[in-house]
Design an enzyme around this catalytic site. Structure first.
Site, short mmCIF file in Angstrom:
data_model
loop_
_atom_site.label_atom_id
_atom_site.label_comp_id
_atom_site.label_asym_id
_atom_site.label_seq_id
_atom_site.Cartn_x
_atom_site.Cartn_y
_atom_site.Cartn_z
N LYS A 124 12.81 -17.31 -6.93
CA LYS A 124 12.68 -16.47 -8.14
C LYS A 124 11.74 -17.13 -9.15
O LYS A 124 10.90 -16.46 -9.74
CB LYS A 124 14.04 -16.29 -8.84
N ARG A 183 5.99 -0.15 -5.93
CA ARG A 183 5.89 -0.92 -4.69
C ARG A 183 5.03 -2.17 -4.86
O ARG A 183 5.10 -3.07 -4.03
CB ARG A 183 5.27 -0.05 -3.59
N HIS A 225 15.81 -38.53 1.73
CA HIS A 225 15.10 -38.59 3.01
C HIS A 225 13.62 -38.22 2.87
O HIS A 225 13.00 -37.80 3.83
CB HIS A 225 15.79 -37.68 4.03
N GLU A 264 17.25 -19.53 -3.49
CA GLU A 264 16.96 -18.27 -4.17
C GLU A 264 16.39 -18.54 -5.57
O GLU A 264 15.46 -17.87 -6.02
CB GLU A 264 18.25 -17.41 -4.22
N ASN A 271 -2.36 2.71 5.52
CA ASN A 271 -1.36 1.64 5.30
C ASN A 271 -1.25 0.88 6.61
O ASN A 271 -1.35 1.47 7.68
CB ASN A 271 0.02 2.23 4.99
N GLY A 272 -0.96 -0.41 6.53
CA GLY A 272 -0.78 -1.20 7.76
C GLY A 272 -2.05 -1.96 8.10
O GLY A 272 -2.92 -2.16 7.24
N GLU A 293 8.02 -16.81 -7.93
CA GLU A 293 7.39 -15.49 -7.96
C GLU A 293 7.25 -14.95 -9.38
O GLU A 293 6.29 -14.24 -9.67
CB GLU A 293 8.09 -14.50 -7.02
N TRP A 333 -2.70 -2.83 -1.65
CA TRP A 333 -2.27 -4.21 -1.81
C TRP A 333 -3.12 -5.00 -0.82
O TRP A 333 -3.00 -4.80 0.39
CB TRP A 333 -0.78 -4.32 -1.47
N LYS A 376 6.65 -4.65 -3.55
CA LYS A 376 8.09 -4.38 -3.43
C LYS A 376 8.49 -4.15 -1.98
O LYS A 376 9.56 -4.54 -1.56
CB LYS A 376 8.44 -3.16 -4.29
N CYS A 418 0.83 -1.21 0.00
CA CYS A 418 0.00 0.00 0.00
C CYS A 418 0.86 1.26 0.00
O CYS A 418 1.93 1.29 0.60
CB CYS A 418 -0.87 0.04 1.25
C1 F6R Z 1 11.91 -11.66 -3.55
C2 F6R Z 1 11.82 -10.45 -2.76
C3 F6R Z 1 11.32 -10.57 -1.37
C4 F6R Z 1 12.08 -9.60 -0.45
C5 F6R Z 1 11.48 -9.61 0.96
C6 F6R Z 1 12.26 -8.73 1.92
O1 F6R Z 1 12.37 -11.41 -4.84
O2 F6R Z 1 12.10 -9.39 -3.23
O3 F6R Z 1 11.40 -11.87 -0.90
O4 F6R Z 1 13.42 -9.97 -0.41
O5 F6R Z 1 10.16 -9.18 0.91
O6 F6R Z 1 12.28 -7.42 1.49
P1 F6R Z 1 13.41 -6.39 1.96
O7 F6R Z 1 14.69 -6.87 1.41
O8 F6R Z 1 12.96 -5.09 1.36
O9 F6R Z 1 13.40 -6.36 3.44
#
Ligand code: F6R
Length: 609
Positions: A490, A27, A509, A486, A108-109, A493, A82, A604, A2
């Site tokens: 990736k 965001r 296992h 990772e 927000n929140g 998402e 969001w 974001k 948001c």
């Molecule tokens: C994945 C991604 C998220 C962030 C996570 C933490 O591609 O971007 O998993 O890494 O939400 O966000 P930050 O780094 O902003 O604390």
């Protein structure tokens, strides 16, 4: 997640708010809304589920031929939502208003006690139109209205539990706005042409100069062309600060997506990370942060982060143990508070965040600070909450990351962690020769990364085949297991393909039960001390007719598909294999026609717990 943007005073508010919404887009959000008001309290509201561009085309249709009329609307609030409570729909989109359409609120929140408050109001008289927690705020303002906006807000505030930022307007007092913050960021910009308020520094960067960053529990009351700030019911003085951050580079240049551009930026970011910090001739790491740590006795390092930042922490824990010889672990921020971990003064707590406002990480940071723990921030945004709260730290120098899926911030976090590891290196853990080998290997990372980019066509070909599957495993050992984590994140998402990651040795296992031809594996297996063990894992997989894609610097005839990478020291190999999994996920998502920069349901910055 948001985003809030508000304006009040003497300019036409609609274009200002539209620009603000565009600045908040990066965001991640699923609906957007704008509400403007004139001096008599008449309002215009335009909502849209989907992109800000859809809202903008609605705005231009609805305001066509009425441009003159719009000049009277010189205050307003706008929001990107969001969804957390209630689906993404027009009815749940902010601002929310009361039944009498007098109070308009963007939020927000989360209002944690909204269910109880809604129940109480329903029992008395009230009917709610949305499923949101936010709608409870205008309802309470209507219920407690005293005839004075500030007084009413101060009556309602103690009833609200949770973490939030709110901006409130009312038709009863069109020249007034109240904005307040508790745990969720909010900044006020006092410009010559009016007052601007946003939850995001980036939305103001480039043109805001005189700003006030509100602290938790503070409230700003704007009336006509003046404002006051209050904390705990008292007026307080806060100095104006210069907003010293660069505007986000919003151009993609020749790139199809921001993510692809950000993948290419990585070698340059790594080179920038070394500047003024690594002296390769003297074989030493120097920075203000390391001067601060020099005389501290550090016996343990705990990395804290979420998602990709947590993965960087996992890599950090392995480097700390294997290179520096320091006991280390990585913690998922949202789990930390449930683990009753004692805060030891000899533990360095390293907070990792590409953004500046991840609520889960900030909660842990506040807790560690309260307990007097030693904190280090590895963050991207100067002046951000994590940067200002930690005792010392490194900035990523990565520039804004606009693609929602983190790429360049991850490798920038890793290089900064590796520098910290080398700084904390203990002579008894690793010989000086092996320490200098790693230091020199670190220097070669950017040019090796460029070699991975040069192999993009080969990676894209493999990705084409991968895109036909619905499930995938990512496997690796030690450092490469973290890369597998990772890579799996990736792929999920960006492409929405189900994937899991496992240490290769864990397959037998349990996960082997999932084996079938339609469930291929990506095995990240550089030619290091673990190569033979990885080949045994591959044999286990292939004897069950699974398909395996091997990422390695050593050819293996057994692989169904192979991505061959340059050789590198095992400690820095994750920089190369990370780029491979980034490009693989990118091309799978491209093949499937996904919205690469804004994957569905994701944001974001994650400002809720
Ligand atoms: C994945 C991604 C998220 C962030 C996570 C933490 O591609 O971007 O998993 O890494 O939400 O966000 P930050 O780094 O902003 O604390």
């Amino acid at each position: 997640m948001c985003g809030i943007f508000a304006y009040q005073w003497n300019k036409q508010a609609l274009p200002i708010l539209q620009r603000g919404l565009e600045r908040l887009e990066y965001r991640g959000y699923d609906s957007a809304w704008v509400c403007v008001m004139d001096a008599q309290g008449s309002t215009k509201l335009i909502k849209s589920v989907g992109k800000v561009s859809e809202l903008e085309s609605k705005i231009s249709k609805q305001t066509k031929g009425k441009e003159e009329e719009l000049n009277a609307f010189t205050r307003g609030i706008a929001h990107t939502r969001w969804a957390t409570h209630g689906v993404a729909s027009e009815v749940n989109t902010h601002p929310h208003h009361d039944a009498g359409n007098h109070f308009y609120v963007i939020h927000n929140g989360i209002i944690e006690n909204h269910a109880k408050l809604k129940k109480q109001l329903r029992e008395k008289w009230y009917t709610f139109y949305s499923q949101t927690d936010s709608e409870v705020v205008p309802a309470l303002l209507a219920e407690h209205w005293t005839g004075d906006l500030l007084e009413t807000v101060e009556k309602v505030l103690p009833l609200l539990h949770g973490a939030y930022a709110l901006v409130i307007m009312t038709t009863h007092a069109p020249n007034e706005i109240v904005a307040l913050k508790r745990w969720s960021p909010l900044i006020l910009w006092t410009a010559p042409d009016g007052f601007y308020c946003s939850s995001d520094m980036q939305a103001l960067a480039g043109y805001a100069t005189q700003t006030v960053t509100l602290s938790d529990g503070e409230l700003v009351y704007i009336k006509n062309n003046d404002y006051i700030i209050k904390a705990e019911w008292k007026i307080i003085k806060k100095d104006l600060e210069k907003l010293d951050i660069k505007a986000m580079d919003e151009s993609r240049g020749e790139y199809e997506t921001f993510m692809r551009k950000e993948i290419d930026e990585q070698p340059a970011i790594i080179r920038r990370a070394f500047m003024g910090r690594v002296n390769f001739d003297e074989k030493a790491i120097h920075a203000d942060a390391t001067k601060y740590l020099k005389d501290k006795e550090i016996q343990k390092v705990v990395f804290v982060g979420c998602g990709t930042s947590y993965n960087a922490g996992q890599m950090g824990a392995l480097w700390m143990q294997n290179i520096a010889g320091i006991d280390a672990s990585a913690k998922i921020a949202s789990e930390y508070m449930h683990q009753r971990i004692p805060t030891d003064p000899k533990t360095l707590h390293v907070f990792l965040s590409q953004s500046w406002e991840t609520a889960d990480s900030i909660e842990v940071l506040k807790h560690i600070k309260d307990k007097g723990g030693l904190t280090f921030g590895i963050v991207n945004v100067v002046g951000s909450t994590i940067a200002t709260m930690t005792d010392c730290g490194f900035f990523l120098r990565a520039g804004y990351e606009i693609g929602v899926a983190s790429t360049k911030a991850f490798t920038a976090q890793m290089i900064n962690i590796l520098m910290l590891t080398l700084f904390l290196w203990k002579k008894w853990s690793l010989s000086y020769d092996r320490y200098t080998n790693i230091l020199h290997a670190m220097k070669t990372v950017p040019s090796l990364m460029e070699q991975i980019i040069a192999q993009e066509d080969a990676i894209a070909n493999v990705a084409k085949e991968m895109s036909r599957f619905n499930n995938m495993f990512f496997l690796g050992r030690k450092y490469e297991y973290v890369v597998a984590d990772e890579g799996s994140l990736k792929l999920k998402e960006l492409s929405y393909i189900h994937s899991e990651s496992y240490p290769a040795g864990e397959l037998k296992h349990g996960p082997l039960a999932l084996i079938e031809e339609s469930f291929p594996c990506v095995l990240i297996a550089p030619h290091d001390g673990l190569f033979e063990q990885n080949m045994s894992s591959m044999a286990e997989i292939q004897s069950r007719k699974w398909k395996v894609l091997v990422v390695s610097n050593r050819e293996t005839e057994w692989a169904d598909r192979m991505i061959t990478i340059p050789s590198a020291h095992p400690a820095v190999m994750p920089f190369l294999t990370t780029m491979v999994v980034q490009l693989l996920s990118y091309h799978v998502a491209k093949e499937l026609g996904r919205d690469i920069d804004k994957p569905r349901n994701l944001a974001k910055s994650v400002t809720v717990k």
